[in-house]
Structure formats: C-alpha cells, structure tokens
Write a protein that holds these residues in place. Structure first.
Motif, mmCIF file in Angstrom:
data_model
loop_
_atom_site.group_PDB
_atom_site.id
_atom_site.type_symbol
_atom_site.label_atom_id
_atom_site.label_comp_id
_atom_site.label_asym_id
_atom_site.label_seq_id
_atom_site.Cartn_x
_atom_site.Cartn_y
_atom_site.Cartn_z
ATOM 1 N N SER A 95 0.842 -1.210 0.000
ATOM 2 C CA SER A 95 0.000 0.000 0.000
ATOM 3 C C SER A 95 0.871 1.251 0.000
ATOM 4 O O SER A 95 0.574 2.230 -0.698
ATOM 5 C CB SER A 95 -0.913 0.028 1.236
ATOM 6 N N PHE A 236 -7.106 3.029 -0.060
ATOM 7 C CA PHE A 236 -8.087 2.179 0.629
ATOM 8 C C PHE A 236 -8.622 1.077 -0.292
ATOM 9 O O PHE A 236 -8.895 -0.030 0.157
ATOM 10 C CB PHE A 236 -9.279 3.005 1.129
ATOM 11 N N ALA A 239 -6.038 -1.582 -0.221
ATOM 12 C CA ALA A 239 -5.911 -2.128 1.141
ATOM 13 C C ALA A 239 -7.143 -2.961 1.505
ATOM 14 O O ALA A 239 -7.034 -4.009 2.149
ATOM 15 C CB ALA A 239 -5.724 -0.987 2.127
ATOM 16 N N ARG A 240 -8.327 -2.518 1.069
ATOM 17 C CA ARG A 240 -9.548 -3.262 1.424
ATOM 18 C C ARG A 240 -9.616 -4.602 0.702
ATOM 19 O O ARG A 240 -10.169 -5.566 1.240
ATOM 20 C CB ARG A 240 -10.786 -2.386 1.156
ATOM 21 N N ASP A 360 -8.837 -0.367 8.213
ATOM 22 C CA ASP A 360 -9.190 0.088 6.858
ATOM 23 C C ASP A 360 -10.688 0.301 6.699
ATOM 24 O O ASP A 360 -11.243 0.103 5.606
ATOM 25 C CB ASP A 360 -8.654 -0.889 5.802
#
Ligand SMILES: Cc1cc2nc3c(=O)[nH]c(=O)nc-3n(C[C@H](O)[C@H](O)[C@H](O)COP(=O)(O)OP(=O)(O)OC[C@H]3O[C@@H](n4cnc5c(N)ncnc54)[C@H](O)[C@@H]3O)c2cc1C
Length: 381
Positions: A95, A236, A239-240, A360
């Motif tokens: 990330s 995000f 990351a998600r 997150d």
C-alpha cells in the motif's frame, strides 16, 4: 478457484505454497505468537519477494514485476493462509509503495520504492489518531511550515508496522480543512514509538507514534497540499482488497483444518464428517469462502482495468471479514474441546478473524459507503 487461474498463476501459487509449508511456517510455529524481531521479519519477507510478493503489481522501473493485482492477491492469500503476522507487513509495504508511486516526487520514489519492493525497507501509513478513527477527516496531527521544513507535532495510533518501519507516511493537517501526506524518516529526532498489545497478531507490530517538534524537509511532501484524503481513498481500494483476502485466507485455513479433523475424529460410531450438522458447516464454509474470493477478485480486476471501485472493495471487505469471524468460529466448534486449546491453530485463527473487521474501515463504515453509492445520500455528515 483453479478455473480462474492462468497456468502462470497456478505455478506461482504452488511454488509459494511449498516454501510456506516447508520452510517458513515451521519456523513461525517454533517462534510462537510473540513479536517477530525486525531482522527475522526481513528474512521471511525477502524470501517471499523471490516468489513475487510485494513486487508483483508494480512497474519494473521500480523493481516490480509488472504483473496485475489479481495475481498479487492470489499470492498474498497463500501467505495469509500461513500467517497474517507475515502477510500484514507485506500489505503495508504494498500500500505504501503504491501510494508513493502514484503521488510522490521522483527523488522520493527513487530513494525508497526499490527498497520497499525488495523487503529491505518497511513503511507505515498513518491516518488514525486517538480521536480520529472512522472519521479520518478529524485528524489533528499538525505540520507547520518553517522555511524549507515542516515541523510536525501530534500523535498517530494503530500504526501497522509501527515498530518495524523505516519510513512513515504521516497524514498531517497543513492548514484548516487541509490534510497532506508527509514522508517521515523514522531516524529523525523527536519521534517515539510504543507497541500496542492486542488479542492476536502480536507477531507483527501495531503502534502509537508520537511526534514532538519533528523536522522534515518540505521536499518530503507526497502529492499536492490538501490531497491527503483523496489519495488515501485510492489506497483504501487496494488495502480493502487485502483485508478481504485476510478474511478468506484465514477462513480457508480454518476450513482446511476442519475438513482434516472431521475426517479423523470418530463420534457415535462414525467420522464426524458423516454427521449432517458438521457437513452443513463445511459446505457453508466452502461456499462463503468462494463468494468472498469472487467479490474480491472482481474488485481487483476493476483496479487492473483502471476502474474506480470503492463500492466493490467495500462489499468485499465487510463480507469477507465478517464471514471469517463466522467460519473461524465454526472451525473451533468442529474441533470440539480441542478447538479452544493452543494445540490447534483454529483457536488462534478465531482471534485473528475478529480483528479483521476493524482496520481500513469497520464493517459499519463499509456498509455506509455502499449505501451512499447506491442512494446518493451521505450518512456521515
Ligand atoms: C490491527 C489494526 C491495525 C490498524 N492499522 C492501521 C494503520 O496502519 N494506520 C492507520 O492509520 N490506522 C490503522 N488502524 C486503525 C483503524 O483504521 C481504526 O481502528 C478504524 O478505522 C476504526 O477507528 P476507531 O478504532 O477509532 O473506532 P471508532 O471510529 O471510534 O468506531 C467505534 C465504533 O463506532 C462505529 N462507527 C463509527 N462511526 C460510525 C458511523 N458514522 N455510523 C455507524 N457506526 C459508526 C464503528 O464502526 C465502530 O464499531 C488499525 C487498527 C487495527 C485494529
């Protein structure tokens, strides 16, 4: 899953599975659940980079392999099946490198990105503060301009990789209503890091980071002034997808352990796999794990095609992490009394699953994002 994989992806994940099973997991089991020191972590991560981890989705120019996010997530899933303690530092480096490649000035990319992809450097990303959790816009850590430097004061918390990181992307308030990412070298004076003990995942680091008059060159600003929140939203998405893969990787491990156990344990004159209520749990696990993976790889495919997919990532994140809580709990149940002992990994996985629903963006926040994108009505403020 096999039907969705290319031959190359299959070979890559099989090779990685072997090294995880034969080399890395035995060492991690011997180490136990305690904190993994930086040099030991680096050794594991560097081995994994030989199998494409961290590097896969990034351009060759920065030391990447120029592959796609789907391939990367297939690889990352395998690491998660063995150890989320090990998968998390990789997620943060991925990330962080992604955020730098997309937004940082060239001199920052050249200095740090190759080291992040090779596993020689660790990064952290800091948004959360004691009073700014789900409400990321409430961050108060302040950066004030002083000539060619920023002077940073404040506190970040819940920072993954906190005690291991060499550099830190700190989300700072640079003016009223203006959040900006600033890259901090962790050797700079005025920084204190304190680890946070959690119910699980104490092998990797989650930490508080305190800034007292920390002086950072203005040339370490990442992106435009005030672009911190906008740039965080794109991060995000990636990351998600990883958080969703956290869910189905540990759920998969729980299911594999449950299948094995149910094929060996006799009660009432037959293997428990032959009891219909146990069979129901196994079928439920397998279906929900596949559904989670499909939701996640759909989102990753959209990322690979350059399509924004906040809603799809939010769906994958909440569904997969909540699914993991249920599946990992069922795995403990299938193991009976053995399931609550330290002898069986399902006990640990059940604790790790509960954590996944929070970072997150919590489950509640993911659902608000999904509903907002469908109704057009803002639920936050
Ligand atoms: C293991 C771990 C690693 C983490 N790593 C990082 C990291 O590397 N960097 C970083 O910056 N942060 C990190 N975080 C922080 C994480 O992103 C926050 O914990 C998360 O966003 C929730 O914030 P909070 O804990 O302050 O909870 P709060 O925001 O205080 O939420 C408390 C509860 O209220 C609910 N809630 C909040 N607002 C609403 C609303 N509007 N409507 C309905 N319900 C609501 C939440 O869903 C939750 O159930 C990490 C956290 C954990 C546990």
């Amino acid at each position: 899953m096999t039907m969705l994989m290319t031959e190359e992806q299959k070979m890559a994940t099989d090779g990685l599975r072997k090294v995880l099973d034969n080399e890395i997991e035995p060492k991690l089991r011997a180490h136990g659940e305690g904190f993994i020191p930086k040099e030991m972590l680096k050794g594991f991560v560097k081995t994994l980079t030989e199998y494409g981890l961290i590097k896969a989705p990034f351009p060759e120019r920065w030391g990447g392999l120029g592959l796609d996010w789907v391939t990367h997530l297939l690889l990352w899933e395998e690491v998660g099946v063995s150890s989320i303690d090990l998968a998390l530092p990789i997620l943060i480096n991925v990330s962080g490198a992604d955020l730098l490649i997309r937004n940082a000035p060239e001199h920052i990319k050249e200095k740090y990105v190759p080291g992040l992809l090779s596993g020689d450097l660790f990064i952290g990303i800091g948004i959360s503060e004691p009073d700014a959790g789900s409400d990321v816009a409430a961050a108060r850590t302040r950066a004030v301009r002083d000539g060619d430097d920023w002077i940073i004061n404040g506190e970040k918390t819940w920072i993954s990789n906190g005690e291991h990181m060499d550099i830190f992307i700190c989300t700072c308030k640079t003016a009223e209503g203006e959040l900006t990412h600033i890259l901090v070298d962790m050797t700079t004076s005025g920084i204190e890091v304190r680890g946070i003990k959690k119910m699980a995942l104490n092998g990797q680091s989650t930490a508080q980071v305190f800034f007292g008059d920390v002086r950072v060159p203005v040339s370490n600003t990442i992106g435009e002034l005030g672009s911190g929140l906008k740039n965080t939203l794109v991060t995000f998405e990636r990351a998600r997808c990883h958080m969703a893969a956290w869910g189905y990787s540990i759920a998969r491990r729980s299911m594999e352990e449950s299948i094995k156990y149910s094929q060996e344990r006799f009660q009432h004159g037959k293997l428990i796999a032959g009891h219909q209520l146990i069979a129901d749990k196994i079928a439920d696990m397998a279906t929900k794990i596949d559904a989670s993976r499909l939701l996640t790889l759909r989102a990753a495919t959209m990322i690979d095609h350059g399509i924004r997919c906040d809603k799809e990532c939010a769906m994958a994140k909440w569904y997969s992490t909540e699914m993991a809580v249920k599946v990992c709990r069922d795995a403990v149940q299938i193991h009976g009394g053995n399931g609550v002992t330290k002898e069986y990994i399902v006990e640990r996985l059940a604790r790790e699953a509960i954590i996944g629903t929070i970072p997150d963006g919590t489950t509640e926040i993911q659902k608000l994002l999904i509903a907002r994108s469908l109704t057009g009505i803002q639920a936050f403020r």
